[in-house]
Design a protein around this motif. Structure first.
Motif, PDB file in Angstrom:
ATOM      1  N   UNK A 119       0.806  -1.221   0.000  1.00 20.68           N
ATOM      2  CA  UNK A 119       0.000   0.000   0.000  1.00 20.68           C
ATOM      3  C   UNK A 119       0.836   1.267   0.000  1.00 20.68           C
ATOM      4  N   UNK A 120       2.029   1.212   0.572  1.00 20.40           N
ATOM      5  CA  UNK A 120       2.859   2.409   0.623  1.00 20.40           C
ATOM      6  C   UNK A 120       3.411   2.781  -0.746  1.00 20.40           C
ATOM      7  N   UNK A 121       3.283   1.900  -1.715  1.00 17.93           N
ATOM      8  CA  UNK A 121       3.762   2.174  -3.074  1.00 17.93           C
ATOM      9  C   UNK A 121       2.629   2.598  -4.012  1.00 17.93           C
ATOM     10  N   UNK A 122       1.407   2.566  -3.524  1.00 15.59           N
ATOM     11  CA  UNK A 122       0.281   3.014  -4.343  1.00 15.59           C
ATOM     12  C   UNK A 122       0.254   4.539  -4.398  1.00 15.59           C
ATOM     13  N   UNK A 123      -0.086   5.087  -5.534  1.00 13.30           N
ATOM     14  CA  UNK A 123      -0.246   6.529  -5.665  1.00 13.30           C
ATOM     15  C   UNK A 123      -1.684   6.886  -6.048  1.00 13.30           C
ATOM     16  N   UNK A 124      -2.125   6.433  -7.211  1.00 13.88           N
ATOM     17  CA  UNK A 124      -3.480   6.731  -7.661  1.00 13.88           C
ATOM     18  C   UNK A 124      -4.045   5.515  -8.380  1.00 13.88           C
ATOM     19  N   UNK A 125      -5.353   5.478  -8.519  1.00 16.48           N
ATOM     20  CA  UNK A 125      -5.959   4.381  -9.265  1.00 16.48           C
ATOM     21  C   UNK A 125      -7.213   4.856  -9.976  1.00 16.48           C
ATOM     22  N   UNK A 126      -7.522   4.188 -11.078  1.00 20.62           N
ATOM     23  CA  UNK A 126      -8.812   4.352 -11.740  1.00 20.62           C
ATOM     24  C   UNK A 126      -9.335   2.955 -12.026  1.00 20.62           C
ATOM     25  N   UNK A 127     -10.611   2.764 -11.767  1.00 19.13           N
ATOM     26  CA  UNK A 127     -11.219   1.463 -11.972  1.00 19.13           C
ATOM     27  C   UNK A 127     -12.504   1.633 -12.770  1.00 19.13           C
ATOM     28  N   UNK A 128     -12.603   0.904 -13.870  1.00 21.10           N
ATOM     29  CA  UNK A 128     -13.808   0.915 -14.685  1.00 21.10           C
ATOM     30  C   UNK A 128     -14.620  -0.297 -14.286  1.00 21.10           C
ATOM     31  N   UNK A 129     -15.591  -0.064 -13.393  1.00 19.49           N
ATOM     32  CA  UNK A 129     -16.361  -1.181 -12.871  1.00 19.49           C
ATOM     33  C   UNK A 129     -17.423  -1.570 -13.887  1.00 19.49           C
ATOM     34  N   UNK A 130     -17.693  -2.848 -13.982  1.00 24.60           N
ATOM     35  CA  UNK A 130     -18.610  -3.363 -14.986  1.00 24.60           C
ATOM     36  C   UNK A 130     -17.842  -3.843 -16.198  1.00 24.60           C
ATOM     37  N   UNK A 131     -16.628  -3.313 -16.376  1.00 23.44           N
ATOM     38  CA  UNK A 131     -15.750  -3.786 -17.442  1.00 23.44           C
ATOM     39  C   UNK A 131     -14.504  -4.450 -16.878  1.00 23.44           C
ATOM     40  N   UNK A 132     -14.462  -4.678 -15.567  1.00 24.95           N
ATOM     41  CA  UNK A 132     -13.412  -5.458 -14.919  1.00 24.95           C
ATOM     42  C   UNK A 132     -12.019  -4.990 -15.334  1.00 24.95           C
ATOM     43  N   UNK A 133     -11.801  -3.687 -15.171  1.00 22.20           N
ATOM     44  CA  UNK A 133     -10.542  -3.077 -15.574  1.00 22.20           C
ATOM     45  C   UNK A 133     -10.053  -2.161 -14.465  1.00 22.20           C
ATOM     46  N   UNK A 134      -8.771  -2.286 -14.090  1.00 23.61           N
ATOM     47  CA  UNK A 134      -8.186  -1.498 -13.008  1.00 23.61           C
ATOM     48  C   UNK A 134      -6.795  -1.037 -13.400  1.00 23.61           C
ATOM     49  N   UNK A 135      -6.529   0.262 -13.188  1.00 22.20           N
ATOM     50  CA  UNK A 135      -5.193   0.822 -13.393  1.00 22.20           C
ATOM     51  C   UNK A 135      -4.731   1.421 -12.075  1.00 22.20           C
ATOM     52  N   UNK A 136      -3.545   1.041 -11.634  1.00 22.42           N
ATOM     53  CA  UNK A 136      -2.969   1.562 -10.391  1.00 22.42           C
ATOM     54  C   UNK A 136      -1.604   2.162 -10.697  1.00 22.42           C
ATOM     55  N   UNK A 137      -1.453   3.465 -10.450  1.00 22.11           N
ATOM     56  CA  UNK A 137      -0.153   4.110 -10.612  1.00 22.11           C
ATOM     57  C   UNK A 137       0.630   3.944  -9.316  1.00 22.11           C
ATOM     58  N   UNK A 138       1.856   3.506  -9.453  1.00 24.65           N
ATOM     59  CA  UNK A 138       2.692   3.216  -8.292  1.00 24.65           C
ATOM     60  C   UNK A 138       3.959   4.065  -8.339  1.00 24.65           C
ATOM     61  N   UNK A 139       4.755   3.954  -7.281  1.00 24.67           N
ATOM     62  CA  UNK A 139       6.049   4.642  -7.228  1.00 24.67           C
ATOM     63  C   UNK A 139       7.178   3.734  -7.678  1.00 24.67           C
ATOM     64  N   UNK A 140       6.853   2.576  -8.261  1.00 21.85           N
ATOM     65  CA  UNK A 140       7.859   1.592  -8.652  1.00 21.85           C
ATOM     66  C   UNK A 140       8.194   1.695 -10.135  1.00 21.85           C
TER      67      UNK A 140
END
Length: 436
Positions: A119-140
């Protein structure tokens, strides 16, 4: 017509996410790096709005948010978008109710899959629900993300547009509760791409196609959801500084007209240690005239009592209602309060009968406790079905049932029965059924 319930707004959010749970452990030993704690907009956001029209006047550039395609590119008509500043939620975790951050994580950072990055490496996320799609921007970096995928049952399966794709399939349980369907293993299939510090995750049998569509958008092909019209950038602009947004959440059929008649709308929250600001921004098309006061009254009628102080303003075609909620009771995904002090979901069994020729599912109370119909919502992938238990019953007992139209629903979609607590504080899936 049914009277709008104060549970409606949070239930509409919770019902789309109540099936999700945190997979894996959260790393709570470090401070997040690289994330903004002042709002979920990327630093590359150059959108402004003309105050006379409420619409965007410059080209939209929202970093990895611009990779989210229009629903049509994913063969969908509509979708609900969750947008979160995960670093800000982490920073306020001690001010939130117990377990609230874990609930946020399960919805906004991991979805159906395992936790790939602490969790400490998570920055932002967008999730398109209903289309089973997730994008997570990290510090890695990409190499660090690739290393993180190794121990979690992912295997490299090729490349797309120069980006390595990884796939996972949990070969455990093969059927869903309630009978025939695509099975848990099929729905847990996942394809992941790690690019520019972002995890792109597509779930289910079509996960690879979803990830490839996102990579196409990253390369500049097709239209993006946020930049596809002036309306969505204007809604974002009017809620700048928010830590979490929900764009186009599903609405109950008896939602107030000021919500139902909006062409696009979003919910937004901006956290502070003691009080969270809650906003609803709505855009109305030609021929629809709803005042700021009407929207404020509508929101007040469908939010729990702990939300209050609603005031409305209008700039051009965008109307915004703003209120507040104590941060220590802010948990729209539920489950953060002590079980002993809250009502619990009824212990009840349901039978499902799928009719392929008719394109329907008959759902019947098969035993157990009686259940209040107004606390139950039937949805398919987070979208409430046209037919609900409240259409026929006040209370469900053994033998009571309804028939739901699922014609046209994508194969492998999951139907949920969601129970929402009487005060709207929590939502819980009590049974699910996979559609063949």
């Amino acid at each position: 017509m049914r009277t709008p319930s104060r549970r409606q707004l949070l239930a509409s959010i919770g019902s789309t996410t109540a099936a999700l749970s945190v997979a894996g452990c959260l790393d709570d030993t470090e401070t997040p790096t690289g994330g903004s704690t002042t709002g979920s907009d990327s630093t590359t956001d150059t959108t402004t709005a003309d105050p006379s029209t409420g619409t965007a006047t410059e080209t939209v550039d929202r970093g990895f948010r611009s990779w989210i395609p229009e629903p049509a590119a994913l063969d969908s008509e509509t979708a609900t978008l969750y947008d979160a500043d995960l670093a800000a939620l982490w920073a306020h975790r001690d001010s939130l109710p117990r377990n609230a951050f874990e609930n946020f994580a399960g919805t906004l950072a991991t979805a159906e899959g395992p936790t790939l990055v602490g969790a400490t490496r998570w920055e932002e996320s967008v999730r398109l629900y209903g289309d089973q799609l997730l994008l997570v921007r990290t510090s890695l970096s990409e190499s660090e993300l690739a290393a993180a995928l190794g121990p979690t049952r992912f295997s490299a399966t090729g490349e797309y547009d120069g980006v390595t794709l990884y796939e996972r399939s949990d070969a455990t349980a093969t059927t869903t509760e309630g009978g025939a369907g695509p099975g848990t293993a099929d729905r847990r299939r996942e394809t992941v791409a790690a690019v520019d510090g972002v995890l792109v995750r597509g779930f289910g049998p079509g996960g690879r196609d979803r990830v490839e569509t996102v990579l196409d958008r990253r390369a500049g092909d097709g239209e993006g959801l946020i930049a596809s019209s002036d309306t969505v950038p204007a809604l974002y602009d009017r809620t700048s500084g928010s830590d979490m947004r929900v764009l186009d959440p599903p609405l109950a059929s008896d939602a107030p007209p000021a919500l139902r008649e909006a062409s696009r709308f979003l919910y937004a929250w901006e956290l502070s240690p003691s009080e969270t600001t809650f906003s609803v921004a709505a855009a109305y098309g030609d021929g629809v005239d709803r005042t700021a006061g009407e929207l404020a009254d509508a929101i007040a009628s469908v939010t729990p009592d702990r939300y209050g102080g609603f005031e409305g303003t209008t700039e051009g075609e965008v109307t915004v209602t703003t209120g507040t909620v104590p941060t220590d009771s802010f948990d729209p995904f539920g489950g953060s309060t002590d079980s002993g002090s809250q009502p619990t979901a009824p212990q009840v069994s349901f039978d499902f009968e799928y009719d392929a020729d008719a394109g329907t599912v008959t759902i019947a109370h098969a035993g157990g406790e009686a259940a209040r119909a107004d606390l139950l919502t039937v949805d398919v992938e987070g979208r409430p079905t046209p037919t609900q238990f409240t259409d026929e019953y006040d209370e469900l007992t053994a033998g009571d049932g309804i028939t739901v139209d699922v014609s046209g629903v994508e194969q492998g979609s999951v139907l949920h029965i969601v129970w929402t607590s009487p005060d709207g504080d929590a939502a819980q899936v009590i049974v699910e059924f996979g559609l063949p």
